[in-house]
Scaffold this motif. Structure first.
Motif, PDB file in Angstrom:
ATOM      1  N   SER A  33       0.812  -1.220   0.000  1.00 40.95           N
ATOM      2  CA  SER A  33       0.000   0.000   0.000  1.00 40.95           C
ATOM      3  C   SER A  33       0.843   1.267   0.000  1.00 40.95           C
ATOM      4  O   SER A  33       0.516   2.244  -0.680  1.00 40.95           O
ATOM      5  CB  SER A  33      -0.934   0.018   1.218  1.00 40.95           C
ATOM      6  N   GLU A  68      -4.571   0.494   7.690  1.00 44.07           N
ATOM      7  CA  GLU A  68      -5.467  -0.420   6.987  1.00 44.07           C
ATOM      8  C   GLU A  68      -6.577   0.365   6.284  1.00 44.07           C
ATOM      9  O   GLU A  68      -7.151   1.290   6.848  1.00 44.07           O
ATOM     10  CB  GLU A  68      -6.075  -1.404   7.986  1.00 44.07           C
ATOM     11  N   TRP A  69      -6.865  -0.016   5.044  1.00 46.07           N
ATOM     12  CA  TRP A  69      -7.948   0.625   4.306  1.00 46.07           C
ATOM     13  C   TRP A  69      -9.284   0.122   4.836  1.00 46.07           C
ATOM     14  O   TRP A  69      -9.463  -1.074   5.052  1.00 46.07           O
ATOM     15  CB  TRP A  69      -7.833   0.316   2.813  1.00 46.07           C
ATOM     16  N   ARG A  70     -10.231   1.044   5.023  1.00 42.13           N
ATOM     17  CA  ARG A  70     -11.555   0.687   5.542  1.00 42.13           C
ATOM     18  C   ARG A  70     -12.642   1.246   4.628  1.00 42.13           C
ATOM     19  O   ARG A  70     -12.500   2.341   4.098  1.00 42.13           O
ATOM     20  CB  ARG A  70     -11.746   1.235   6.961  1.00 42.13           C
ATOM     21  N   GLU A  71     -13.696   0.467   4.454  1.00 47.82           N
ATOM     22  CA  GLU A  71     -14.792   0.908   3.595  1.00 47.82           C
ATOM     23  C   GLU A  71     -15.514   2.096   4.206  1.00 47.82           C
ATOM     24  O   GLU A  71     -15.843   2.097   5.392  1.00 47.82           O
ATOM     25  CB  GLU A  71     -15.777  -0.244   3.365  1.00 47.82           C
ATOM     26  N   ARG A  72     -15.742   3.107   3.377  1.00 45.01           N
ATOM     27  CA  ARG A  72     -16.454   4.308   3.807  1.00 45.01           C
ATOM     28  C   ARG A  72     -17.390   4.756   2.693  1.00 45.01           C
ATOM     29  O   ARG A  72     -17.138   5.716   1.980  1.00 45.01           O
ATOM     30  CB  ARG A  72     -15.468   5.441   4.139  1.00 45.01           C
ATOM     31  N   SER A  83     -19.550   4.814  -0.873  1.00 47.65           N
ATOM     32  CA  SER A  83     -19.277   4.530  -2.281  1.00 47.65           C
ATOM     33  C   SER A  83     -18.974   5.823  -3.023  1.00 47.65           C
ATOM     34  O   SER A  83     -19.198   6.929  -2.512  1.00 47.65           O
ATOM     35  CB  SER A  83     -20.468   3.819  -2.926  1.00 47.65           C
ATOM     36  N   THR A 121     -16.861   0.905  -4.329  1.00 43.67           N
ATOM     37  CA  THR A 121     -16.590   1.107  -2.905  1.00 43.67           C
ATOM     38  C   THR A 121     -15.504   2.164  -2.703  1.00 43.67           C
ATOM     39  O   THR A 121     -14.485   2.156  -3.393  1.00 43.67           O
ATOM     40  CB  THR A 121     -16.144  -0.212  -2.258  1.00 43.67           C
ATOM     41  N   ARG A 122     -15.737   3.045  -1.763  1.00 41.60           N
ATOM     42  CA  ARG A 122     -14.737   4.041  -1.366  1.00 41.60           C
ATOM     43  C   ARG A 122     -14.096   3.556  -0.077  1.00 41.60           C
ATOM     44  O   ARG A 122     -14.784   3.178   0.880  1.00 41.60           O
ATOM     45  CB  ARG A 122     -15.412   5.398  -1.144  1.00 41.60           C
ATOM     46  N   THR A 123     -12.758   3.542  -0.047  1.00 38.75           N
ATOM     47  CA  THR A 123     -12.040   3.170   1.167  1.00 38.75           C
ATOM     48  C   THR A 123     -11.179   4.338   1.614  1.00 38.75           C
ATOM     49  O   THR A 123     -10.767   5.171   0.799  1.00 38.75           O
ATOM     50  CB  THR A 123     -11.153   1.924   0.948  1.00 38.75           C
ATOM     51  N   THR A 124     -10.930   4.405   2.907  1.00 42.23           N
ATOM     52  CA  THR A 124     -10.114   5.493   3.448  1.00 42.23           C
ATOM     53  C   THR A 124      -9.007   4.921   4.327  1.00 42.23           C
ATOM     54  O   THR A 124      -9.109   3.814   4.851  1.00 42.23           O
ATOM     55  CB  THR A 124     -10.951   6.490   4.272  1.00 42.23           C
TER      56      THR A 124
END
Length: 199
Positions: A119, A136-140, A142, A151-154
């Motif tokens: 990453s 770690e990338w987390r879903e937040r 779309s 899916t948008r990840t942050t």
């Protein structure tokens, strides 16, 4: 009757002899290049600061599960399009277009080689700067990218010694895969929806 393929034979033998195993790696790496870059059209908000076509080397791993568990690993050498933009307020927006690589023929399995890259390295390419670490990338929610809702990840990254919040989206685009990463702040909208592809 059609004779079995080499890979089909290997899969069958692996299943009979072991119940699980690793498919042999191909002797030569897959070499592939992206076909057309994703770009952010010129506007008053962002300007293009980097336009390159770097080559990345990685190993893509595919796990199969079912009656048997199999793993396939394939070395990949991919030439990607790198486009990095910067706003007047210092926000960065990176677009990485990579070839979607066929890792396994039967069943056909296609992968974005950037998903197999660390990453911090991917963010470094997208931001064109040194990146020490990425959380770690987390879903937040779309986001729309190239007309596809995805899916948008942050995550939070340490960039040049400072922590920055990031947003990332990925989509498949014809024969390529596009990864878009933006630094985010409370008072700046991310330009994911404005991205297009060169003809």
């Amino acid at each position: 009757m059609t004779p079995p393929t080499r890979r089909g034979f290997v899969v069958a033998c692996t299943a009979v002899l072991a119940g699980c195993g690793i498919l042999p790696e191909e002797s030569e790496p897959i070499e592939a290049s992206a076909t057309a870059p994703a770009v952010l059209p010129e506007s008053g908000d962002y300007s293009l600061v980097v336009e390159e076509s770097p080559t990345i080397e990685t190993t893509v791993t595919v796990d199969f599960s079912g009656d048997v568990e199999l793993t396939s690993r394939q070395d990949v050498i991919a030439t990607i399009f790198q486009r990095v933009y910067e706003s007047a307020t210092g926000e960065r927006f990176g677009l990485l277009t990579a070839p979607a690589v066929r890792v396994v023929d039967q069943p056909e399995v296609v992968r974005d080689p950037l998903t197999a890259v660390d990453s911090a390295r991917v963010v470094s390419l997208a931001m064109d700067t040194d990146v020490d670490a990425v959380s770690e990338w987390r879903e937040r929610g779309s986001e729309a990218l190239l007309g596809t809702e995805t899916t948008r990840t942050t995550a939070t990254a340490t960039i040049n010694g400072s922590e920055r919040d990031l947003a990332r989206v990925r989509v498949r685009a014809d024969e390529d895969s596009v990864t878009a990463i933006a630094t985010i702040s409370d008072d700046a909208a991310t330009p994911f929806g404005a991205v297009t592809r060169d003809a």
